[in-house]
Design a protein around this motif. Structure first.
Motif, PDB file in Angstrom:
ATOM      1  N   ILE A  36      22.824 -19.047 -55.101  1.00  0.00           N
ATOM      2  CA  ILE A  36      21.654 -18.268 -54.688  1.00  0.00           C
ATOM      3  C   ILE A  36      21.957 -16.767 -54.753  1.00  0.00           C
ATOM      4  N   CYS A  37      23.152 -16.374 -54.373  1.00  0.00           N
ATOM      5  CA  CYS A  37      23.500 -14.953 -54.420  1.00  0.00           C
ATOM      6  C   CYS A  37      23.515 -14.410 -55.844  1.00  0.00           C
ATOM      7  N   ASP A  38      23.732 -15.290 -56.818  1.00  0.00           N
ATOM      8  CA  ASP A  38      23.802 -14.853 -58.217  1.00  0.00           C
ATOM      9  C   ASP A  38      22.426 -14.775 -58.886  1.00  0.00           C
ATOM     10  N   LEU A  39      21.371 -15.131 -58.164  1.00  0.00           N
ATOM     11  CA  LEU A  39      20.023 -15.007 -58.708  1.00  0.00           C
ATOM     12  C   LEU A  39      19.570 -13.548 -58.756  1.00  0.00           C
ATOM     13  N   LYS A  40      20.217 -12.700 -57.961  1.00  0.00           N
ATOM     14  CA  LYS A  40      19.940 -11.256 -57.934  1.00  0.00           C
ATOM     15  C   LYS A  40      18.467 -10.960 -57.657  1.00  0.00           C
ATOM     16  N   LEU A  41      17.981 -11.526 -56.564  1.00  0.00           N
ATOM     17  CA  LEU A  41      16.566 -11.414 -56.234  1.00  0.00           C
ATOM     18  C   LEU A  41      16.295 -10.241 -55.300  1.00  0.00           C
ATOM     19  N   SER A  42      15.080  -9.733 -55.362  1.00  0.00           N
ATOM     20  CA  SER A  42      14.627  -8.717 -54.417  1.00  0.00           C
ATOM     21  C   SER A  42      13.122  -8.827 -54.252  1.00  0.00           C
ATOM     22  N   VAL A  43      12.613  -8.244 -53.183  1.00  0.00           N
ATOM     23  CA  VAL A  43      11.174  -8.254 -52.904  1.00  0.00           C
ATOM     24  C   VAL A  43      10.439  -7.258 -53.801  1.00  0.00           C
TER      25      VAL A  43
ATOM     26  N   ALA B 191      10.149 -15.084 -54.675  1.00  0.00           N
ATOM     27  CA  ALA B 191      10.410 -13.834 -55.386  1.00  0.00           C
ATOM     28  C   ALA B 191      10.368 -13.987 -56.898  1.00  0.00           C
ATOM     29  N   HIS B 192      10.164 -15.229 -57.408  1.00  0.00           N
ATOM     30  CA  HIS B 192      10.136 -15.400 -58.859  1.00  0.00           C
ATOM     31  C   HIS B 192       9.346 -16.668 -59.213  1.00  0.00           C
ATOM     32  N   PRO B 193       8.408 -16.587 -60.151  1.00  0.00           N
ATOM     33  CA  PRO B 193       7.590 -17.759 -60.506  1.00  0.00           C
ATOM     34  C   PRO B 193       8.420 -18.929 -61.040  1.00  0.00           C
ATOM     35  N   ARG B 194       9.535 -18.641 -61.704  1.00  0.00           N
ATOM     36  CA  ARG B 194      10.373 -19.733 -62.214  1.00  0.00           C
ATOM     37  C   ARG B 194      10.980 -20.526 -61.059  1.00  0.00           C
ATOM     38  N   LEU B 195      11.364 -19.846 -60.004  1.00  0.00           N
ATOM     39  CA  LEU B 195      11.931 -20.525 -58.836  1.00  0.00           C
ATOM     40  C   LEU B 195      10.859 -21.280 -58.057  1.00  0.00           C
ATOM     41  N   MET B 196       9.640 -20.778 -58.087  1.00  0.00           N
ATOM     42  CA  MET B 196       8.543 -21.495 -57.445  1.00  0.00           C
ATOM     43  C   MET B 196       8.283 -22.816 -58.163  1.00  0.00           C
ATOM     44  N   ARG B 197       8.385 -22.810 -59.485  1.00  0.00           N
ATOM     45  CA  ARG B 197       8.194 -24.057 -60.235  1.00  0.00           C
ATOM     46  C   ARG B 197       9.295 -25.060 -59.909  1.00  0.00           C
ATOM     47  N   LEU B 198      10.516 -24.566 -59.781  1.00  0.00           N
ATOM     48  CA  LEU B 198      11.621 -25.454 -59.425  1.00  0.00           C
ATOM     49  C   LEU B 198      11.446 -25.990 -58.007  1.00  0.00           C
ATOM     50  N   GLU B 199      11.029 -25.150 -57.095  1.00  0.00           N
ATOM     51  CA  GLU B 199      10.778 -25.563 -55.710  1.00  0.00           C
ATOM     52  C   GLU B 199       9.752 -26.696 -55.665  1.00  0.00           C
ATOM     53  N   ARG B 200       8.678 -26.541 -56.434  1.00  0.00           N
ATOM     54  CA  ARG B 200       7.643 -27.571 -56.454  1.00  0.00           C
ATOM     55  C   ARG B 200       8.181 -28.890 -57.016  1.00  0.00           C
TER      56      ARG B 200
ATOM     57  N   GLN C 215      20.508 -25.528 -65.378  1.00  0.00           N
ATOM     58  CA  GLN C 215      21.206 -24.252 -65.270  1.00  0.00           C
ATOM     59  C   GLN C 215      20.906 -23.564 -63.933  1.00  0.00           C
ATOM     60  N   LEU C 216      19.655 -23.607 -63.532  1.00  0.00           N
ATOM     61  CA  LEU C 216      19.290 -23.009 -62.253  1.00  0.00           C
ATOM     62  C   LEU C 216      19.967 -23.732 -61.094  1.00  0.00           C
ATOM     63  N   LEU C 217      19.971 -25.035 -61.127  1.00  0.00           N
ATOM     64  CA  LEU C 217      20.548 -25.817 -60.028  1.00  0.00           C
ATOM     65  C   LEU C 217      22.043 -25.554 -59.865  1.00  0.00           C
ATOM     66  N   ASP C 218      22.711 -25.172 -60.951  1.00  0.00           N
ATOM     67  CA  ASP C 218      24.142 -24.888 -60.884  1.00  0.00           C
ATOM     68  C   ASP C 218      24.434 -23.413 -60.590  1.00  0.00           C
ATOM     69  N   THR C 219      23.381 -22.637 -60.320  1.00  0.00           N
ATOM     70  CA  THR C 219      23.527 -21.212 -60.015  1.00  0.00           C
ATOM     71  C   THR C 219      23.567 -20.994 -58.511  1.00  0.00           C
TER      72      THR C 219
ATOM     73  N   PRO D 118      20.355 -12.308 -64.085  1.00  0.00           N
ATOM     74  CA  PRO D 118      20.074 -13.403 -65.015  1.00  0.00           C
ATOM     75  C   PRO D 118      18.608 -13.446 -65.428  1.00  0.00           C
ATOM     76  N   ASN D 119      18.358 -13.975 -66.603  1.00  0.00           N
ATOM     77  CA  ASN D 119      16.992 -14.181 -67.088  1.00  0.00           C
ATOM     78  C   ASN D 119      16.533 -15.551 -66.585  1.00  0.00           C
ATOM     79  N   LEU D 120      15.967 -15.574 -65.402  1.00  0.00           N
ATOM     80  CA  LEU D 120      15.615 -16.849 -64.765  1.00  0.00           C
ATOM     81  C   LEU D 120      14.579 -17.622 -65.569  1.00  0.00           C
ATOM     82  N   ALA D 121      13.655 -16.907 -66.192  1.00  0.00           N
ATOM     83  CA  ALA D 121      12.587 -17.565 -66.940  1.00  0.00           C
ATOM     84  C   ALA D 121      13.121 -18.385 -68.104  1.00  0.00           C
TER      85      ALA D 121
END
Length: 229
Positions: free
Chosen positions: A21-28, A77-86, A15-19, A6-9
């Protein structure tokens, strides 16, 4: 066929909240985390240690008992998720380079403890305490105590003997910490000196535990971000 990354940005908070975690397709790989893990490995090598903890993304910071590795929270692993976390929690734990390295060094202390089964040593129990005592639901630190090193916030070394060891390791590992001078007049110096002896004995030694097990990796976390928060 694998689902598209997905294009997280471009996603809204809803939309993110309804996703899941496994579907975020994240990696280090390809993130600032990769360089920070490499820095941790360089610090371990500089100390003469062959041990390298394996790292994976999960839902929080932790190093499972008996596993010589480190779980890192997915949002790093992604700046968009860091903004949501904050927005959700008002802070991003480990969100800066220095903060992330502090936590990585701490978790590396737990990982090396597991890798070499250090807590089984009588000297470990004499210096740091009984690792098998239950974790308290809450702990009441003594801010003025000089029996413990200072590394993470809230005098975390006072939470449990295993945390005391991990915090002491983190202080010992940090480049330029000058722990011998910093803690010279503290009773905590005895813990640092004992840890230094442990680490000298491990130089060029292969770990006793080499499991690459990952606990709760993001690929298997099927709850949504909304449920997570």
């Amino acid at each position: 066929m694998a689902s598209q990354k997905p294009n997280l940005a471009a996603m809204s908070d809803e939309q993110l909240l309804d996703t899941r975690i496994c579907d975020l397709k994240l990696s280090v790989e390809g993130t600032p985390l990769q360089k920070r893990i490499e820095q941790l490995n360089e610090e371990l090598a500089h100390r003469g240690l062959r041990f390298r903890p394996h790292c994976w993304l999960s839902d929080d910071w932790f190093s499972p008992d008996g596993t010589p590795g480190i779980a890192i929270p997915f949002y790093l692993a992604h700046p968009r998720l860091m903004r949501l976390e904050r927005k959700q929690l008002l802070e991003v734990e480990g969100g800066t380079h220095d903060w992330c390295m502090k936590i990585l060094r701490h978790e590396a202390g737990h990982a090396i403890d597991s890798a070499f089964r250090l807590r089984r040593k009588a000297r470990y129990r004499q210096v740091f305490g009984n690792f098998s005592q239950p974790y308290p639901e809450y702990y009441q630190p003594t801010p003025s105590s000089r029996d413990y090193v200072l590394h993470l916030d809230m005098w975390y070394a006072q939470a449990h003997p295993l945390e005391d060891f991990a915090e002491t390791f983190a202080v010992w590992l940090r480049p330029g910490s000058r722990w011998r001078t910093r803690y010279r007049d503290w009773p905590a110096i005895k813990k640092l000196e004992q840890l230094d002896e442990f680490m000298k004995s491990l130089r060029d030694t292969k770990p006793a535990v080499t499991s690459r097990k990952t606990t709760d990796p993001v690929s298997r976390i099927r709850r949504t971000l909304r449920t997570h928060y």
